[in-house]
Design a protein around this motif. Sequence first.
Motif, PDB file in Angstrom:
ATOM      1  N   ALA A  44     -15.731  -4.390  37.275  1.00 24.87           N
ATOM      2  CA  ALA A  44     -15.688  -5.603  36.756  1.00 24.87           C
ATOM      3  C   ALA A  44     -16.195  -6.044  35.324  1.00 24.87           C
ATOM      4  O   ALA A  44     -15.472  -7.020  34.425  1.00 24.87           O
ATOM      5  N   TYR A  45     -17.215  -6.034  34.408  1.00 27.55           N
ATOM      6  CA  TYR A  45     -17.479  -6.454  34.043  1.00 27.55           C
ATOM      7  C   TYR A  45     -17.919  -4.666  32.761  1.00 27.55           C
ATOM      8  O   TYR A  45     -18.616  -4.834  32.138  1.00 27.55           O
ATOM      9  N   GLY A  46     -16.840  -4.035  32.799  1.00 30.95           N
ATOM     10  CA  GLY A  46     -16.540  -2.499  31.828  1.00 30.95           C
ATOM     11  C   GLY A  46     -17.836  -2.044  32.541  1.00 30.95           C
ATOM     12  O   GLY A  46     -17.994  -0.774  31.634  1.00 30.95           O
ATOM     13  N   GLY A  47     -18.605  -2.011  33.549  1.00 31.03           N
ATOM     14  CA  GLY A  47     -19.474  -1.354  33.799  1.00 31.03           C
ATOM     15  C   GLY A  47     -18.667   0.823  34.267  1.00 31.03           C
ATOM     16  O   GLY A  47     -17.471   0.446  34.792  1.00 31.03           O
ATOM     17  N   PRO A  48     -20.023   0.701  35.405  1.00 31.99           N
ATOM     18  CA  PRO A  48     -19.560   2.925  35.854  1.00 31.99           C
ATOM     19  C   PRO A  48     -19.251   3.281  36.754  1.00 31.99           C
ATOM     20  O   PRO A  48     -18.489   2.975  37.742  1.00 31.99           O
ATOM     21  N   ILE A  49     -19.776   2.448  37.967  1.00 31.50           N
ATOM     22  CA  ILE A  49     -19.444   1.938  39.301  1.00 31.50           C
ATOM     23  C   ILE A  49     -18.342   1.076  39.739  1.00 31.50           C
ATOM     24  O   ILE A  49     -17.932  -0.227  39.437  1.00 31.50           O
ATOM     25  N   ASN A  75     -12.928  -6.450  41.243  1.00 33.50           N
ATOM     26  CA  ASN A  75     -11.994  -6.676  40.083  1.00 33.50           C
ATOM     27  C   ASN A  75     -10.657  -7.492  40.861  1.00 33.50           C
ATOM     28  O   ASN A  75     -10.535  -8.313  39.453  1.00 33.50           O
ATOM     29  N   LYS A  76     -10.116  -7.487  41.757  1.00 34.43           N
ATOM     30  CA  LYS A  76      -9.120  -8.425  42.197  1.00 34.43           C
ATOM     31  C   LYS A  76      -9.135  -9.800  42.489  1.00 34.43           C
ATOM     32  O   LYS A  76      -8.699 -10.824  41.845  1.00 34.43           O
ATOM     33  N   MET A  77     -10.792  -9.968  42.785  1.00 33.34           N
ATOM     34  CA  MET A  77     -11.284 -11.090  42.816  1.00 33.34           C
ATOM     35  C   MET A  77     -11.101 -11.604  41.269  1.00 33.34           C
ATOM     36  O   MET A  77     -10.558 -12.574  40.469  1.00 33.34           O
ATOM     37  N   VAL A  78     -11.434 -11.389  40.623  1.00 32.97           N
ATOM     38  CA  VAL A  78     -11.749 -11.179  39.307  1.00 32.97           C
ATOM     39  C   VAL A  78     -10.243 -12.007  38.202  1.00 32.97           C
ATOM     40  O   VAL A  78     -10.203 -12.976  37.142  1.00 32.97           O
ATOM     41  N   ALA A  79      -9.532 -11.355  39.158  1.00 32.08           N
ATOM     42  CA  ALA A  79      -7.595 -11.355  38.524  1.00 32.08           C
ATOM     43  C   ALA A  79      -7.438 -12.740  38.591  1.00 32.08           C
ATOM     44  O   ALA A  79      -6.618 -13.101  38.572  1.00 32.08           O
TER      45      ALA A  79
END
Length: 486
Positions: free
Chosen positions: A46-51, A57-61
Amino acid sequence: MNGKQYLLTWAFALFVIVFNLEIKAAAPPNFIFFITDDISVADLEAYGGPIPTPNLNKMVASGVRFENAYVTASSCSPSRSSIITSRYPHNSGSPELHTPLPQNQWKFPGRLRRNGYYSALSGKNHMTWNGVIDDNSRLADAFDDIWKGGRPSGSANWVQQLRKRPKDKPFFYWLASHDAHREWQFTEEASRFSAEAILVPPYHYDGPETREDLAGYYHEVARTDYYLGLIFEELERQGLADNTYVIYTSDNGRPFPRDKTRLYDSGSKVPLVISGPGVPQGKSLEALVSLIDIGPTILELADIPIPEVFQGVSLVPLLLGRKAAVRDYIFVEHNWHTYPANERMVRLGDWVYIRNYNYLDQNMCAESGRAIPAGKELWDAEAAGILQPEQRDIFLKPRPYEEFYNVRMDPNQFENFVNSGRYAEMLNHLRKALDVWTQDTGDTIPENPTVKIGNVNMSERGEFPGAARNATEIQLPGPILRSDVE
């Protein structure tokens, strides 16, 4: 029915509809504070990282992602005690690892509880443990219920606890996962990751043991996302999603060398995502925020007065787009955490200044030693003389007393500008800002500090930071805006 009766009937029906809408709009919002353990912001998808973090991601959206959120201490119990009191660690009375939060400190969930909220903590506590017992009476004024939550995740019972809550009250849940805290434990709720696919930070030694160690960490981080998804599903099932704020964050950075406990971004910068009624969707904010701002934010959203003893500031003006920033400075402290330490940090804009009062010692914590695979491999590589300069941080003795970085130009904080002669005006300003904060908040460096290595109980501790100036009684927040220093 004549025309007059018809109009009166429709007028009454309209009144009932409007009245019910007003009651619904006026209903107090619910809150879920989802705090993970030992997760660095740079690791999350969600911050551009590998995990992978599909639910985050949905929460960020659907909410606001804060790009520059910091803890006040990259250490479990000081960080959590600071969040719940909205006070810096040396002001909270819990400045070191495993120090219990004093019972007389105000806690923001208690303010909610006294204003009609059902308040509960489930999962990792770590605000009451003194190295001997877990005395939850210290939090009795803040929570109606406290559930321990077993390993591995501490999250398995959250849905059932949400279902069994009192239905006649708004609620606040402090949901604290044990993930991603050592030792790694694998379950079916998250994927397993191959060592070959791991992204190794450049300051770690890139060897097979470190990669396997990071793979275990990846698994536990992914498991936190699984339980975040269950929480959102349950809110939808109960019809609560539209009136519930969800706040996602972590207490400090990943449990690896040069990460946890440290004042670099890898240790003290954490994820912070907020979603809920009225929150803009898919918005990212660059503003600097501190996790001591969480309590004032929740209280303002609940329309409850913010106590003067709180040193944080509300983020509501940022969430509503009324301001571009609510603070100019971030302050972080590093005190004893299984090893002696006294470090302080201030950030302004993209500039970070660190002062290390224990500069004659190695900057260590439990995660830096041979007891963990990544630590063992790092020490073996040091003995073999094969480490790169940026991988030797924990072996420096002495260390620089001052460090000065630009995190936009140098996100890993490798290039120390202190002795370069460049950016001297900003360096001097940050020195002054840290001095003002030290004076205002009553911070002190102990003359007789805790020096024992490893876990200790209260009888083995030395003087606390701030004790010489009775910092637990001080209400001043230190500089918040640049005008507070200039």
